[in-house]
Design an enzyme around this catalytic site. Structure first.
Site, PDB file in Angstrom:
ATOM      1  N   ASP A   1       0.615  -1.308   0.125  1.00  0.00           N
ATOM      2  CA  ASP A   1      -0.067  -0.138  -0.088  1.00  0.00           C
ATOM      3  C   ASP A   1       0.624   1.125  -0.063  1.00  0.00           C
ATOM      4  O   ASP A   1       0.291   2.378   0.134  1.00  0.00           O
ATOM      5  CB  ASP A   1      -0.995  -0.122   1.237  1.00  0.00           C
ATOM      6  CG  ASP A   1      -0.190   0.058   2.387  1.00  0.00           C
ATOM      7  OD1 ASP A   1       1.026   0.253   2.606  1.00  0.00           O
ATOM      8  OD2 ASP A   1      -0.896   0.100   3.590  1.00  0.00           O
TER       9      ASP A   1
ATOM     10  N   HIS B   1      43.322 -21.281 -19.836  1.00  0.00           N
ATOM     11  CA  HIS B   1      43.641 -22.616 -19.961  1.00  0.00           C
ATOM     12  C   HIS B   1      42.598 -23.418 -20.183  1.00  0.00           C
ATOM     13  O   HIS B   1      41.548 -23.391 -19.431  1.00  0.00           O
ATOM     14  CB  HIS B   1      44.535 -23.087 -18.592  1.00  0.00           C
ATOM     15  CG  HIS B   1      44.840 -24.447 -18.283  1.00  0.00           C
ATOM     16  ND1 HIS B   1      44.167 -25.437 -17.598  1.00  0.00           N
ATOM     17  CD2 HIS B   1      45.629 -25.437 -19.266  1.00  0.00           C
ATOM     18  CE1 HIS B   1      44.650 -26.783 -17.955  1.00  0.00           C
ATOM     19  NE2 HIS B   1      45.648 -26.662 -18.807  1.00  0.00           N
ATOM     20  N   ASN B   2      42.422 -24.574 -20.915  1.00  0.00           N
ATOM     21  CA  ASN B   2      41.350 -25.368 -21.105  1.00  0.00           C
ATOM     22  C   ASN B   2      40.025 -24.600 -21.390  1.00  0.00           C
ATOM     23  O   ASN B   2      39.143 -24.992 -20.610  1.00  0.00           O
ATOM     24  CB  ASN B   2      41.198 -26.422 -19.933  1.00  0.00           C
ATOM     25  CG  ASN B   2      42.166 -27.583 -19.846  1.00  0.00           C
ATOM     26  OD1 ASN B   2      43.055 -27.617 -21.064  1.00  0.00           O
ATOM     27  ND2 ASN B   2      42.295 -28.222 -19.016  1.00  0.00           N
TER      28      ASN B   2
ATOM     29  N   GLU C   1      42.981 -21.955 -25.430  1.00  0.00           N
ATOM     30  CA  GLU C   1      43.372 -23.179 -25.726  1.00  0.00           C
ATOM     31  C   GLU C   1      42.381 -24.106 -26.445  1.00  0.00           C
ATOM     32  O   GLU C   1      41.173 -24.008 -25.732  1.00  0.00           O
ATOM     33  CB  GLU C   1      43.845 -23.754 -24.263  1.00  0.00           C
ATOM     34  CG  GLU C   1      44.677 -25.105 -24.511  1.00  0.00           C
ATOM     35  CD  GLU C   1      44.923 -25.693 -23.288  1.00  0.00           C
ATOM     36  OE1 GLU C   1      45.934 -26.481 -23.553  1.00  0.00           O
ATOM     37  OE2 GLU C   1      44.525 -25.441 -22.021  1.00  0.00           O
TER      38      GLU C   1
ATOM     39  N   ASP D   1      42.077 -28.117 -27.211  1.00  0.00           N
ATOM     40  CA  ASP D   1      42.578 -29.581 -27.329  1.00  0.00           C
ATOM     41  C   ASP D   1      41.705 -30.501 -28.204  1.00  0.00           C
ATOM     42  O   ASP D   1      40.566 -30.424 -28.249  1.00  0.00           O
ATOM     43  CB  ASP D   1      42.535 -30.165 -25.825  1.00  0.00           C
ATOM     44  CG  ASP D   1      43.244 -29.690 -24.951  1.00  0.00           C
ATOM     45  OD1 ASP D   1      44.044 -28.781 -25.134  1.00  0.00           O
ATOM     46  OD2 ASP D   1      43.393 -30.470 -23.728  1.00  0.00           O
TER      47      ASP D   1
ATOM     48  N   HIS E   1      39.000 -32.304 -23.037  1.00  0.00           N
ATOM     49  CA  HIS E   1      40.292 -32.892 -22.353  1.00  0.00           C
ATOM     50  C   HIS E   1      40.416 -34.227 -22.334  1.00  0.00           C
ATOM     51  O   HIS E   1      39.678 -35.276 -21.537  1.00  0.00           O
ATOM     52  CB  HIS E   1      39.798 -32.252 -20.741  1.00  0.00           C
ATOM     53  CG  HIS E   1      41.099 -32.252 -19.962  1.00  0.00           C
ATOM     54  ND1 HIS E   1      41.299 -32.581 -18.799  1.00  0.00           N
ATOM     55  CD2 HIS E   1      42.494 -31.750 -20.309  1.00  0.00           C
ATOM     56  CE1 HIS E   1      42.555 -32.377 -18.375  1.00  0.00           C
ATOM     57  NE2 HIS E   1      43.195 -31.670 -19.341  1.00  0.00           N
TER      58      HIS E   1
ATOM     59  N   GLU F   1      46.371 -27.777 -28.986  1.00  0.00           N
ATOM     60  CA  GLU F   1      47.095 -29.052 -28.597  1.00  0.00           C
ATOM     61  C   GLU F   1      46.521 -30.223 -29.391  1.00  0.00           C
ATOM     62  O   GLU F   1      45.387 -30.389 -29.212  1.00  0.00           O
ATOM     63  CB  GLU F   1      46.751 -29.510 -27.129  1.00  0.00           C
ATOM     64  CG  GLU F   1      47.713 -30.591 -26.578  1.00  0.00           C
ATOM     65  CD  GLU F   1      47.248 -30.646 -24.873  1.00  0.00           C
ATOM     66  OE1 GLU F   1      47.026 -31.908 -24.397  1.00  0.00           O
ATOM     67  OE2 GLU F   1      47.328 -29.618 -24.116  1.00  0.00           O
TER      68      GLU F   1
ATOM     69  N   LYS G   1      52.795 -27.216 -33.266  1.00  0.00           N
ATOM     70  CA  LYS G   1      53.885 -27.592 -33.667  1.00  0.00           C
ATOM     71  C   LYS G   1      53.937 -27.353 -35.168  1.00  0.00           C
ATOM     72  O   LYS G   1      52.894 -27.230 -35.667  1.00  0.00           O
ATOM     73  CB  LYS G   1      53.703 -29.216 -33.429  1.00  0.00           C
ATOM     74  CG  LYS G   1      53.712 -29.568 -32.139  1.00  0.00           C
ATOM     75  CD  LYS G   1      53.685 -31.045 -31.878  1.00  0.00           C
ATOM     76  CE  LYS G   1      53.372 -31.399 -30.194  1.00  0.00           C
ATOM     77  NZ  LYS G   1      52.043 -31.195 -29.836  1.00  0.00           N
TER      78      LYS G   1
ATOM     79  N   ARG H   1      54.443 -19.398 -22.593  1.00  0.00           N
ATOM     80  CA  ARG H   1      53.237 -19.899 -22.107  1.00  0.00           C
ATOM     81  C   ARG H   1      53.418 -20.762 -21.023  1.00  0.00           C
ATOM     82  O   ARG H   1      54.009 -21.786 -20.917  1.00  0.00           O
ATOM     83  CB  ARG H   1      52.485 -20.774 -23.074  1.00  0.00           C
ATOM     84  CG  ARG H   1      50.924 -20.747 -22.658  1.00  0.00           C
ATOM     85  CD  ARG H   1      50.060 -21.413 -23.647  1.00  0.00           C
ATOM     86  NE  ARG H   1      48.468 -21.716 -23.336  1.00  0.00           N
ATOM     87  CZ  ARG H   1      48.226 -22.812 -22.747  1.00  0.00           C
ATOM     88  NH1 ARG H   1      49.428 -23.807 -22.766  1.00  0.00           N
ATOM     89  NH2 ARG H   1      46.929 -22.949 -22.355  1.00  0.00           N
TER      90      ARG H   1
ATOM     91  N   ILE I   1      23.422  -9.715  10.550  1.00  0.00           N
ATOM     92  CA  ILE I   1      24.317  -8.560  10.008  1.00  0.00           C
ATOM     93  C   ILE I   1      25.717  -8.833   9.871  1.00  0.00           C
ATOM     94  O   ILE I   1      26.317  -9.516  10.853  1.00  0.00           O
ATOM     95  CB  ILE I   1      23.902  -7.397  11.046  1.00  0.00           C
ATOM     96  CG1 ILE I   1      22.580  -6.960  11.217  1.00  0.00           C
ATOM     97  CG2 ILE I   1      24.691  -6.049  10.330  1.00  0.00           C
ATOM     98  CD1 ILE I   1      21.724  -6.556  10.015  1.00  0.00           C
TER      99      ILE I   1
ATOM    100  N   ASP J   1      29.788  -8.324  10.114  1.00  0.00           N
ATOM    101  CA  ASP J   1      30.841  -7.804  11.035  1.00  0.00           C
ATOM    102  C   ASP J   1      32.061  -7.325  10.077  1.00  0.00           C
ATOM    103  O   ASP J   1      32.974  -8.373   9.902  1.00  0.00           O
ATOM    104  CB  ASP J   1      31.390  -8.426  12.318  1.00  0.00           C
ATOM    105  CG  ASP J   1      30.047  -9.004  12.942  1.00  0.00           C
ATOM    106  OD1 ASP J   1      29.016  -8.279  13.050  1.00  0.00           O
ATOM    107  OD2 ASP J   1      29.892 -10.180  13.412  1.00  0.00           O
TER     108      ASP J   1
ATOM    109  N   ASP K   1      33.971 -13.718  11.603  1.00  0.00           N
ATOM    110  CA  ASP K   1      33.573 -14.708  12.356  1.00  0.00           C
ATOM    111  C   ASP K   1      34.507 -15.518  13.231  1.00  0.00           C
ATOM    112  O   ASP K   1      35.522 -16.024  12.690  1.00  0.00           O
ATOM    113  CB  ASP K   1      32.716 -15.710  11.342  1.00  0.00           C
ATOM    114  CG  ASP K   1      31.964 -16.645  12.374  1.00  0.00           C
ATOM    115  OD1 ASP K   1      32.301 -17.058  13.368  1.00  0.00           O
ATOM    116  OD2 ASP K   1      30.653 -16.920  11.484  1.00  0.00           O
TER     117      ASP K   1
END
Length: 757
Positions: free
Chosen positions: A153, A307-308, A337, A339, A352, A386, A437, A548, A648, A650, A705
């Site tokens: 309201d 990476h990957n 990368e 693969d 992978h 790769e 390569k 790398r 709350i 800290d 904490d």
């Protein structure tokens, strides 16, 4: 209704037909896979900033997202899930909600093209609105978000106000809260409505520390004249150039009163708006654009590298997705990368290898690269291949790369000649460069000649005992641990130009046998060993050749190493798992937040000299700045989601310097009981920094904490060289690296020269 109208008026947003229809709600399918397609009722809340969706069966609210969490909306079959369902659901009914950070996309199918367009256009409008908000509007949005659940309201009694305060992360004295409530209740009805609540909120959020600073420079305590504001900019903010013009521009930009603006006067409201704006941020606005020399050889830059990249989760069973490439490219990553393995039907796949991660077609990865490579920046992208494919499928890879990428793919040197040094990012703009390569030497392929076999196999990520241990632990014994040497396809080999992978023997061997366009890769453990034993040689090596670095194969959870040690010796492509949040990626984002987030950061001069005497273990000071940091206050820190109801925070602040070992340090403030809304610490720290060019400054806020581990609240990381002195706001980021407005810290930073003896 009144509350909704107040919200929209505060936000400055006008309802249109799309938003009204979204507020009424729409039944749509949420899809996760071919087999997971469930009806959900989606509804835009009255604040126009939150979308709730609930199950068709139970009617209970299942989940929600904030518009500020949405990065973009993609129309049609622009996700892997929706592409797989293309025959079942027409493109004009499909769309994908893409979120900031690492949150999974939301794939939706509407009942009709009209309903899809309603949500697509409506969300796009709201996202655009949120992204153009200034700090005041973001605070108003935060207020609206808190207001909505309380009372429809449009009125709030004192009990409801107390509840609101706890939601806002403040544990206020009841007498003080009641005093503010009565002050704001101009109608004397015992409730606050409309503008009365705005008055209460303004009184609640009054910044005493800002008012005190304002009054230090204001003769009458009510306004800053142009000259007084110029004094503040020069003496505190260390602005030295064109301060009269700067002051005029800032007043024009941030002063809300047209009358004051016309008289070139800044009110306390305008002063606060300036301090909370990007112009009052700790980050140097000049560094938000490309400001460095981009004409030096590639090896003279730190290059944002992943990476990957295809993995969204862990290294053993995680999902592979082109979303990994999209997310990395959008955040400015310039080395990705891939693969590659033989796939069915003669089509190479990406995953992978020798694990249970899912697989994606190589063709889809290349198509994604073509579409997203230069969305964030036009500087070159390096694709680290790769290669585990047969010659036949290597030929397919080469054909797909050339056919899909076209002119983007670099297939010869920029001038047709054999390079004596690597070209620059500027010369390679808009180009995709393959790393892998290669048969023989670049000179041979430029002359149309090539050896039949590579001179030596570069073992890349399978070079060490860590990888072998991973295989022993996680791979069935049917796989041989012996690396099978495979021939290279000439067609694929010819695509390798400036980043030919070669095995590393020693720095002396590299200097005498290798070319500038050849490069080696190192596992993190090998890198740390080289840094310890031959730090200066590593620095000199990285001044002329690319390097790398990749994570250990034992990091099957996709965790990350600290990249700072690798940057300290000038390693360019320090590859991390971008999908994993944490302090390591905070440092990464901090380093690459400068130079327009273009993914290339020019290394300091002492890391670009092949005769450099620099070693991170014994740094010779190339600058002697010593920052003094005063943490004054925090504002509207977010609540911790997993804390018990009504709890709350800290909060305390930890200030960290990451750089060479002699510079690395951290200091902490005390914690403040039960106040995440406007805590004030007023503590100062001093750090001595010998090599500021390599230093990153990180602010971390945690919830103290004493019984358990402290909870993360927010952080912000930036290069020390991008820090602006003076009174500055730090706009905190979540663990995911996304903004959490309006949470911020207010700090005072000074740089002092350390006197030399």
């Amino acid at each position: 209704y009144m509350c909704a109208q107040l919200s929209l008026s505060l936000a400055g947003l006008q309802l249109d037909e799309n938003l009204e229809q979204m507020q009424q709600g729409t039944m749509m399918r949420k899809v996760k896979s071919k087999n997971w397609k469930k009806q959900r009722f989606f509804m835009l809340q009255d604040d126009c900033m939150t979308v709730w969706y609930k199950s068709k069966m139970s009617g209970r609210a299942k989940s929600a997202f904030s518009v500020s969490d949405v990065e973009t909306v993609r129309e049609g079959h622009q996700s892997e899930v929706l592409q797989s369902l293309a025959e079942e659901f027409p493109a004009e009914c499909c769309f994908t909600v893409v979120f900031h950070g690492r949150r999974s996309n939301l794939d939706l199918v509407a009942g009709s093209p009209e309903e899809a367009q309603c949500w697509i256009q409506g969300l796009q409008r709201l996202v655009e609105f949120v992204t153009t908000m200034d700090q005041k509007e973001k605070i108003d949005q935060y207020l609206n978000y808190l207001l909505f659940p309380l009372d429809k309201d449009g009125r709030m009694n004192f009990k409801e106000v107390q509840h609101l305060l706890r939601m806002m992360n403040v544990d206020m004295n009841e007498d003080h809260a009641l005093q503010l409530f009565k002050m704001a209740d101009k109608s004397e009805t015992g409730t606050l409505e409309g503008e009365e609540f705005v008055l209460f909120y303004k009184a609640l959020t009054q910044r005493d520390e800002v008012l005190e600073l304002f009054q230090d420079y204001s003769e009458d305590g009510k306004k800053l004249t142009l000259l007084e504001f110029v004094d503040f900019l020069q003496q505190e903010q260390m602005e030295v150039n064109g301060t009269d013009e700067l002051a005029m521009a800032l007043i024009d930009k941030y002063e809300p009163s047209d009358t004051a603006k016309a008289r070139h006067i800044l009110s306390i409201d305008g002063f606060l708006m300036y301090l909370c704006s990007p112009d009052g941020s700790i980050f140097n606005p000049e560094h938000r654009k490309v400001f460095q020399d981009m004409t030096q050889p590639l090896c003279h830059y730190f290059i944002s590298s992943s990476h990957n990249t295809y993995l969204m989760e862990d290294q053993l069973r995680g999902q592979s997705s082109v979303e990994g490439y999209i997310r990395a490219l959008k955040r400015g990553c310039r080395c990705l990368e891939v693969d590659c393995w033989d796939g069915p039907n003669g089509e190479p796949i990406v995953y992978h290898g020798r694990t249970f991660t899912s697989k994606i077609p190589f063709r889809e990865v290349v198509t994604t690269l073509e579409k997203y490579a230069f969305r964030a920046t036009n500087y070159p992208v390096i694709i680290s291949i790769e290669n585990h494919c047969s010659i036949e499928q290597q030929d397919i890879m080469a054909q797909q790369l050339k056919g899909i990428l076209g002119e983007q793919l670099l297939l010869t040197t920029i001038d047709g000649r054999v390079p004596v040094q690597l070209p620059s990012p500027e010369e390679l703009k808009g180009k995709i460069i393959l790393k892998g390569k290669k048969l023989g030497y670049l000179e041979d392929s430029l002359n149309g000649l090539a050896d039949e076999m590579p001179e030596q196999e570069d073992m890349e990520e399978e070079e060490g005992p860590e990888e072998q241990l991973k295989l022993l632990l996680h791979v069935s014994c049917q796989f041989s641990l012996q690396k099978i040497k495979q021939s290279l396809s000439k067609e694929f080999s010819d695509c390798i130009i400036y980043c030919k992978s070669v095995p590393f023997s020693s720095f002396q061997h590299s200097r005498s046998h290798y070319k500038p366009y050849e490069m080696s890769s190192f596992a993190e453990s090998k890198t740390r060993k080289l840094i310890r034993e031959t730090g200066n040689e590593f620095v000199r090596h990285n001044a002329w050749q690319l390097t790398r670095i990749f994570p250990s194969g034992l990091r099957t959870d996709s965790s990350n190493y600290n990249p700072q040690a690798m940057w300290n010796v000038g390693c360019q492509m320090v590859a991390l798992n971008f999908q994993t949040a944490g302090a390591e990626m905070d440092l990464y984002d901090g380093l690459f937040s400068q130079n327009g987030r273009c993914g290339y950061v020019l290394k300091p001069s002492f890391l670009r000299d092949t005769e450099s005497v620099f070693s991170p273990e014994n740094p010779e000071s190339s600058g002697n700045n010593s920052p003094l940091i005063l943490i004054i206050s925090g504002q509207q820190l977010p609540k911790i989601h997993n804390k018990k109801e009504g709890s709350i925070v800290d909060p305390f602040v930890r200030v960290e310097i990451h750089g060479v070992p002699a510079d690395s340090a951290k200091q902490e403030t005390r914690y403040i009981d039960n106040n995440g809304f406007n805590p004030q610490w007023g503590e100062s720290f001093q750090f001595q920094v010998w090599v500021p060019e390599l230093a990153l400054l990180r602010f971390v806020v945690e919830d103290y904490d004493k019984a358990t581990r402290n909870d993360f609240v927010g952080q912000y990381t930036l290069p020390l060289t991008s820090v602006k002195a003076g009174y500055r706001h730090i706009h905190l980021l979540s663990k995911d690296g996304t903004g959490i407005p309006p949470a911020s810290l207010f700090v005072h930073i000074q740089f002092r020269e350390v006197p030399t003896e």
